[in-house]
Design a protein around this motif. Sequence first.
Motif, PDB file in Angstrom:
ATOM      1  N   SER A   1      17.324   1.871   1.863  1.00  8.84           N
ATOM      2  CA  SER A   1      16.649   1.575   0.723  1.00  8.84           C
ATOM      3  C   SER A   1      15.967   0.192   0.357  1.00  8.84           C
ATOM      4  N   ALA A   2      16.829  -0.833   0.921  1.00 11.73           N
ATOM      5  CA  ALA A   2      16.535  -2.274   0.263  1.00 11.73           C
ATOM      6  C   ALA A   2      15.641  -3.029   1.114  1.00 11.73           C
ATOM      7  N   THR A   3      14.481  -2.259   1.732  1.00  9.98           N
ATOM      8  CA  THR A   3      13.412  -3.058   2.530  1.00  9.98           C
ATOM      9  C   THR A   3      12.883  -4.287   1.902  1.00  9.98           C
ATOM     10  N   LYS A   4      12.940  -5.533   2.713  1.00  7.66           N
ATOM     11  CA  LYS A   4      12.777  -6.829   2.540  1.00  7.66           C
ATOM     12  C   LYS A   4      11.324  -6.995   3.025  1.00  7.66           C
ATOM     13  N   TRP A   5      10.696  -8.097   2.481  1.00 11.16           N
ATOM     14  CA  TRP A   5       9.082  -8.269   2.876  1.00 11.16           C
ATOM     15  C   TRP A   5       8.374  -6.924   2.965  1.00 11.16           C
ATOM     16  N   VAL A   6       8.541  -5.735   2.033  1.00 11.32           N
ATOM     17  CA  VAL A   6       7.996  -4.591   1.939  1.00 11.32           C
ATOM     18  C   VAL A   6       6.544  -4.753   1.690  1.00 11.32           C
ATOM     19  N   THR A   7       5.939  -4.050   2.717  1.00 13.77           N
ATOM     20  CA  THR A   7       4.251  -4.242   2.601  1.00 13.77           C
ATOM     21  C   THR A   7       3.594  -2.635   2.401  1.00 13.77           C
ATOM     22  N   GLU A   8       4.397  -1.627   2.518  1.00  9.07           N
ATOM     23  CA  GLU A   8       3.876  -0.207   2.738  1.00  9.07           C
ATOM     24  C   GLU A   8       4.892   0.867   2.197  1.00  9.07           C
ATOM     25  N   LEU A   9       4.549   1.387   1.579  1.00 13.29           N
ATOM     26  CA  LEU A   9       5.449   2.876   1.286  1.00 13.29           C
ATOM     27  C   LEU A   9       4.826   4.104   1.597  1.00 13.29           C
ATOM     28  N   GLU A  10       5.227   4.648   2.607  1.00 15.31           N
ATOM     29  CA  GLU A  10       4.600   5.973   3.185  1.00 15.31           C
ATOM     30  C   GLU A  10       5.226   7.006   2.745  1.00 15.31           C
ATOM     31  N   VAL A  11       4.445   7.954   2.030  1.00 19.61           N
ATOM     32  CA  VAL A  11       5.351   9.220   1.418  1.00 19.61           C
ATOM     33  C   VAL A  11       5.036   9.965   2.399  1.00 19.61           C
TER      34      VAL A  11
ATOM     35  N   LEU B   1       4.319   3.001  -9.549  1.00 22.36           N
ATOM     36  CA  LEU B   1       3.346   3.073  -8.504  1.00 22.36           C
ATOM     37  C   LEU B   1       3.105   4.398  -7.549  1.00 22.36           C
ATOM     38  N   LEU B   2       4.204   4.852  -7.511  1.00 18.84           N
ATOM     39  CA  LEU B   2       4.113   6.330  -6.796  1.00 18.84           C
ATOM     40  C   LEU B   2       3.334   7.321  -7.625  1.00 18.84           C
ATOM     41  N   ARG B   3       3.634   7.365  -9.120  1.00 19.82           N
ATOM     42  CA  ARG B   3       2.756   8.069  -9.918  1.00 19.82           C
ATOM     43  C   ARG B   3       1.280   7.859  -9.838  1.00 19.82           C
ATOM     44  N   ARG B   4       1.091   6.580  -9.452  1.00 21.66           N
ATOM     45  CA  ARG B   4      -0.407   6.432  -9.525  1.00 21.66           C
ATOM     46  C   ARG B   4      -1.168   7.045  -8.013  1.00 21.66           C
ATOM     47  N   ALA B   5      -0.227   6.965  -7.123  1.00 21.90           N
ATOM     48  CA  ALA B   5      -0.780   7.701  -5.904  1.00 21.90           C
ATOM     49  C   ALA B   5      -0.493   9.002  -5.897  1.00 21.90           C
ATOM     50  N   GLY B   6       0.238   9.629  -6.602  1.00 19.68           N
ATOM     51  CA  GLY B   6       0.595  11.138  -6.587  1.00 19.68           C
ATOM     52  C   GLY B   6       1.014  11.699  -5.488  1.00 19.68           C
ATOM     53  N   PRO B   7       2.173  11.646  -5.342  1.00 15.80           N
ATOM     54  CA  PRO B   7       2.955  12.288  -4.069  1.00 15.80           C
ATOM     55  C   PRO B   7       2.825  13.839  -4.234  1.00 15.80           C
ATOM     56  N   SER B   8       2.639  14.244  -2.695  1.00 18.47           N
ATOM     57  CA  SER B   8       2.569  15.716  -2.475  1.00 18.47           C
ATOM     58  C   SER B   8       3.687  16.526  -3.101  1.00 18.47           C
ATOM     59  N   PRO B   9       3.692  17.588  -3.776  1.00 24.18           N
ATOM     60  CA  PRO B   9       5.299  18.253  -3.867  1.00 24.18           C
ATOM     61  C   PRO B   9       5.966  18.727  -2.653  1.00 24.18           C
ATOM     62  N   ASP B  10       5.259  18.568  -1.388  1.00 25.96           N
ATOM     63  CA  ASP B  10       5.970  19.092  -0.084  1.00 25.96           C
ATOM     64  C   ASP B  10       6.735  17.508   0.484  1.00 25.96           C
ATOM     65  N   ALA B  11       6.430  16.284   0.182  1.00 33.84           N
ATOM     66  CA  ALA B  11       6.930  15.405   0.508  1.00 33.84           C
ATOM     67  C   ALA B  11       8.415  15.023  -0.132  1.00 33.84           C
ATOM     68  N   ASP B  12       9.371  14.572   0.660  1.00 34.46           N
ATOM     69  CA  ASP B  12      10.487  14.403   0.214  1.00 34.46           C
ATOM     70  C   ASP B  12      11.315  12.966   0.727  1.00 34.46           C
ATOM     71  N   MET B  13      10.268  12.241   1.301  1.00 34.56           N
ATOM     72  CA  MET B  13      10.953  10.782   1.763  1.00 34.56           C
ATOM     73  C   MET B  13      10.033   9.874   1.727  1.00 34.56           C
TER      74      MET B  13
ATOM     75  N   THR C   1       0.793  -1.046  -0.093  1.00 29.69           N
ATOM     76  CA  THR C   1       0.094  -0.013  -0.003  1.00 29.69           C
ATOM     77  C   THR C   1       0.853   1.233   0.085  1.00 29.69           C
ATOM     78  N   ILE C   2       0.421   2.370  -0.744  1.00 29.83           N
ATOM     79  CA  ILE C   2       1.295   3.735  -0.941  1.00 29.83           C
ATOM     80  C   ILE C   2       0.243   4.483  -0.242  1.00 29.83           C
ATOM     81  N   ARG C   3       0.785   4.973   0.902  1.00 33.45           N
ATOM     82  CA  ARG C   3      -0.322   6.151   1.526  1.00 33.45           C
ATOM     83  C   ARG C   3       0.664   7.199   2.131  1.00 33.45           C
ATOM     84  N   GLY C   4      -0.018   7.876   2.928  1.00 35.46           N
ATOM     85  CA  GLY C   4       0.756   9.158   3.390  1.00 35.46           C
ATOM     86  C   GLY C   4       0.301  10.441   2.589  1.00 35.46           C
ATOM     87  N   MET C   5       1.470  11.331   2.318  1.00 35.43           N
ATOM     88  CA  MET C   5       1.307  12.513   1.598  1.00 35.43           C
ATOM     89  C   MET C   5       1.042  12.019  -0.031  1.00 35.43           C
ATOM     90  N   VAL C   6      -0.110  11.577  -0.186  1.00 37.95           N
ATOM     91  CA  VAL C   6      -0.629  11.237  -1.687  1.00 37.95           C
ATOM     92  C   VAL C   6      -1.893  11.675  -2.110  1.00 37.95           C
TER      93      VAL C   6
END
Length: 528
Positions: A386-396, A319-331, A266-271
Motif C-alpha cells: 500500500s505505502a509506495t514511496k516515490w510513487v509515480t504511477e497507479l496502474e489500474v 484522482l482515480l475517479r477522474r480516470a474512471g476505473p473499469s468495473p472489472d478492475a480490482d487492484m 500518472t493513472i493508467r491501465g483499466m481506466v
Amino acid sequence: MRLRLRSILVGVAATLLLFGLADLVARLIGPTSAPLLVLGQAIIPLTPTSVIKPVIALFGANDKIVLVATVALGALILGALIGWLGGTRPRVALAAFIVAGLVPAGAVLTRTGSTLIDVVPTLVGLAAGVVVLWVGLRWAAQATAAQAQASTTAARTPLLTRDSPADRAQRAGSRRRFLALTGIAAAVGAVGVATGQSIVALTREAAASAANLVLPRAARTAGPIPAGASLDVEGIRPFVTAQKDFYRIDTVLAPPTIDPQDWSLTIRGMVDQEVTITMDELLALPLQEQHTTLTCVSNPVGGDLVGNATWLGYPVRELLRRAGPSPDADMVLSHSHDGFTASTPLEAMLDDRDALLAVGMNGEPLTPVHGFPARLVVAGLYGFVSATKWVTELEVTRFDEKEAYWTQRGWDAKAPILVASRIDVPRPLAKLPAGTITVGGSAWAQTRGIDRVEVRLDNGDWTEAELGAEATVDTWRQWRAEFDDVRTGLHSVTVRAVDKDGTVQTAERREAIPNSATGHHRIQFTVE
Ligand SMILES: Nc1nc2c(c(=O)[nH]1)N[C@H]1C(S)=C(S)[C@@H](COP(=O)(O)O)O[C@H]1N2
Ligand SMILES: [Mo]
C-alpha cells in the motif's frame, strides 16, 4: 612470507583500490556512479527471500549497512581468491580480475538513468586495480624467489656465508617495494571507501532537493489528537512518531533524488482515460490531513517497524475517479520511481478510509527516505501492499493479471493489518524495585480500532489494561497496567489486544512471511 600469502595480499589490495578509488572519483561524477553502491543496489532484488527475511528480522532498518558490508566482503574474498590464483598463474588471475571488475561496470551501465560517464569511476578503479595486481604479483614472486634463494644458499653452505650484503640489500629491497605497493593500494582503497561515502552523499543530495518544497495548508485538518491519547508512562513510545525516528523499510540503498518540478503521477491501465498530475497541480488541490499508523509486514512480534504520523495529502479516490476505473478492475498496482511496486485492492483506494497521495508528514514535507516528494498512505494495509514511496504511477489492473514486488518473492498479494500489541516498558530483562510495576505499550488494528488490551503477569489471569484515548480507528492506542506487590524474582508479562470486530490477537507463533508474524509479545523482568 610465502608466495601464496603475498599473492592473496595483492588480490585484496587491488580489489580495495578498485572500489575505493572508484568511490572517490564517483564523488566528482555523482554518487549513483559508485560501483559499491550500484552493486549493492543491483543485488537487492536478486536476494532470495530466505536471506532477506532473517536479515530484516535481525537488523531491521540497518539491513542496508549489512548488505553493503556483505557485498564488500564478498568482493574482497573474490579478490583474495584471484590473488591466490595469481601466485602460480598471474595471467589467468589478471583476466579473472578484469572479468570480475566488468560486473560492477555492467551494473553501473544498466542502472536506469545512467549515462556513459557513470562508468568512469569503475573503469578508473579497475585500471588502477589491474596495475597493482600485475605489478604486485610480479614483485611478490621476486620477493619470494629472493627469499628462497637466500635460504637454499644458506642451507647448502651453512658454514660459509655466500650471502653478500649486496644480496641482502636487494632482497630487503624487493620485499620492501612489494609491501609498499600493497600497503599504499590498500590504504588508498580504504580511505576512498571511507571518504567516498556514496550512500551518505546520495542521501544528502536527495535531502537538499527536498528542502525547497513548501507545503500548502490543509484544506481539511485532521481532528486534534486527544490529550488522553498519550499516557503518562515513562519510556513509552510517543504517540506521534517523529520523521527522523520513523522506521524505514525499502529496497533502495539510498533514496532517489527527485525534483518536485520533474515529478508527476500518472493513472493508467483499466481506466476510461489516462490522468497525469504534476506537483504544482497536486499542491493546488484541497489537501487533507489524516492520522494514520503505518506497519511493516516484517515487523517481528514486539518489534519497531511501526510508526504513527499525521499525513498531508489528497485522496487517491478523487484522482482515480477522474480516470474512471473499469468495473472489472480490482487492484491498483502502484509503481515507484525506483521500480518497486505494491498491489492494493482498488476498493481500499476508493472507500472512506481516504487513501492518501501524501506529500507531508507531521507538518513537514516527506523526507527523502520516507518518499519525497509523494507517497501513498492506505490505512489498514501493510506497507508492502500500500505505502509506495516515490510513487509515480497507479496502474489500474486485476489481481489475476499482475503481481507486486514482494508477492513475486513469496508474500501475499493482499495483506490487511492484523490486530497487534507491544510492550514498551518495562524493557526486556529490566531490573525493577519491589512494589508496584507499571507496564505500558501500544496496540493497533487500523480501520477497525482497538477495543481492549489485556495483560497478564506470569501465568496469571488476563486483566484489562487502561487505554489511551482513541485519535482515530486508524491510529494505534497506548495502554498501561499496574501490578501491585509483585514479589522478588523473575517474572514475565504478556500482552494481547482485541479489535472492535472482536478479533482477539492470536497467541499462535508464526513467521513474517507471507502475511506478518503473529504471537503475543512477552517480556521478562526481575524484581529485586
Ligand atoms: N518505493 C518503495 N516504496 C515502499 C517500499 C519500497 O521498498 N520501495 N517499501 C514498502 C514497505 S515494505 C513499507 S513497510 C513502507 C515503509 O515506509 P517507511 O519507510 O516510510 O516507514 O514503505 C513501503 N513503500
Ligand atoms: Mo514493509
